[in-house]
Design an enzyme around this catalytic site. Structure first.
Site, PDB file in Angstrom:
ATOM      1  N   GLU A 152      72.141  27.256  21.951  1.00 25.12           N
ATOM      2  CA  GLU A 152      71.917  28.057  20.746  1.00 25.12           C
ATOM      3  C   GLU A 152      70.472  27.971  20.266  1.00 25.12           C
ATOM      4  O   GLU A 152      69.865  28.979  19.896  1.00 25.12           O
ATOM      5  CB  GLU A 152      72.876  27.619  19.637  1.00 25.12           C
ATOM      6  CG  GLU A 152      74.330  27.944  19.902  1.00 25.12           C
ATOM      7  CD  GLU A 152      74.597  29.431  20.008  1.00 25.12           C
ATOM      8  OE1 GLU A 152      73.814  30.230  19.448  1.00 25.12           O
ATOM      9  OE2 GLU A 152      75.575  29.803  20.665  1.00 25.12           O
ATOM     10  N   TYR A 170      74.657  29.937  10.997  1.00 27.87           N
ATOM     11  CA  TYR A 170      75.057  30.539  12.271  1.00 27.87           C
ATOM     12  C   TYR A 170      75.224  29.483  13.361  1.00 27.87           C
ATOM     13  O   TYR A 170      76.251  29.432  14.044  1.00 27.87           O
ATOM     14  CB  TYR A 170      74.036  31.587  12.732  1.00 27.87           C
ATOM     15  CG  TYR A 170      74.160  31.836  14.212  1.00 27.87           C
ATOM     16  CD1 TYR A 170      75.219  32.573  14.705  1.00 27.87           C
ATOM     17  CD2 TYR A 170      73.267  31.259  15.130  1.00 27.87           C
ATOM     18  CE1 TYR A 170      75.386  32.754  16.070  1.00 27.87           C
ATOM     19  CE2 TYR A 170      73.430  31.428  16.482  1.00 27.87           C
ATOM     20  CZ  TYR A 170      74.490  32.174  16.948  1.00 27.87           C
ATOM     21  OH  TYR A 170      74.674  32.336  18.294  1.00 27.87           O
ATOM     22  N   ASP A 172      74.967  36.295  14.154  1.00 30.06           N
ATOM     23  CA  ASP A 172      73.571  36.419  14.546  1.00 30.06           C
ATOM     24  C   ASP A 172      73.141  37.866  14.317  1.00 30.06           C
ATOM     25  O   ASP A 172      73.914  38.692  13.804  1.00 30.06           O
ATOM     26  CB  ASP A 172      73.352  35.961  15.996  1.00 30.06           C
ATOM     27  CG  ASP A 172      74.041  36.848  17.029  1.00 30.06           C
ATOM     28  OD1 ASP A 172      74.664  37.879  16.649  1.00 30.06           O
ATOM     29  OD2 ASP A 172      73.968  36.521  18.228  1.00 30.06           O
TER      30      ASP A 172
END
Length: 217
Positions: free
Chosen positions: A40, A123, A141
């Site tokens: 991520e 997120y 996102d």
């Protein structure tokens, strides 16, 4: 509030599209929260094709969060800095140090604990909760936000819109399937939605049809 029928139709279309077109990415073959956090942070504002070799190199050299915590920061940054956005190497290294200091080196498994780590916002914390811990946590996102905004015709001030989109991201998760639909939303948004504003004169929703493309109703 989304009508039940509309929500179920959206869920079915998105999951059907994902079954046919979803990407095979290495971090989708693991539930290791460390590996997922690496993916991520490396993917932040970066094309996946560029992330893949860096992800493999970083995990090949530092396969555990403890190994990363023990590494010199300069060596970590030497791997991550070529992607740009050079703070990400420091974020990963500092997060690894924090996790290594926890009892047993156990990764956080709550949103609040995850968000206390450097570089982890709402997120990223949701992504780790969803993909590593298989909790029904929403992810939002840029691509998912664009998809939800266009499909549901969200038009509001930026602040109100963000709150509405997070609510939508939560509402569209089928119970017990957050992992699956979040991956699907991320792929669908990344692979089929192009940037462009939804304005008061362009609020037409879109449908997931025609080989997975999004077209106006």
């Amino acid at each position: 509030m989304i009508a039940r029928g509309r929500r179920r139709s959206f869920q079915r279309r998105v999951l059907d599209w994902y079954a046919a077109h979803g990407r095979d990415l290495p971090w989708r073959r693991t539930r290791d929260p460390y590996a997922i956090l690496v993916s991520e942070i490396l993917s932040h504002q970066t094309q996946i094709a560029r992330v893949l070799p860096v992800y493999e190199r970083l995990l090949g050299r530092y396969p555990t969060v403890t190994a990363l915590a023990r590494a010199p920061l300069a060596e970590v940054k030497a791997i991550t800095d070529p992607l740009g956005y050079k703070i990400r190497g420091r974020w990963l290294h500092t997060a690894a140090l924090r996790v290594a200091d926890r009892p047993g080196g156990i990764f956080p498994d709550t949103l609040d604990e995850l968000r206390s780590l450097p570089g982890i916002g709402r997120y990223t914390a949701g992504a780790v909760m969803s993909f590593a811990h298989h909790r029904d946590a929403p992810v939002l996102d840029t691509n998912v936000a664009r998809l939800l905004r266009r499909y549901f015709g969200v038009v509001a001030t930026p602040r109100a819109r963000t709150q509405e989109l997070w609510s939508l991201a939560t509402a569209v998760i089928p119970k017990g399937k957050g992992y699956l639909i979040n991956q699907a939303l991320m792929d669908l948004g990344a692979m089929t939605i192009h940037a462009g504003p939804v304005s008061s004169t362009n609020t037409r929703p879109v449908s997931v049809i025609r080989s997975g493309l999004l077209v106006a109703k």
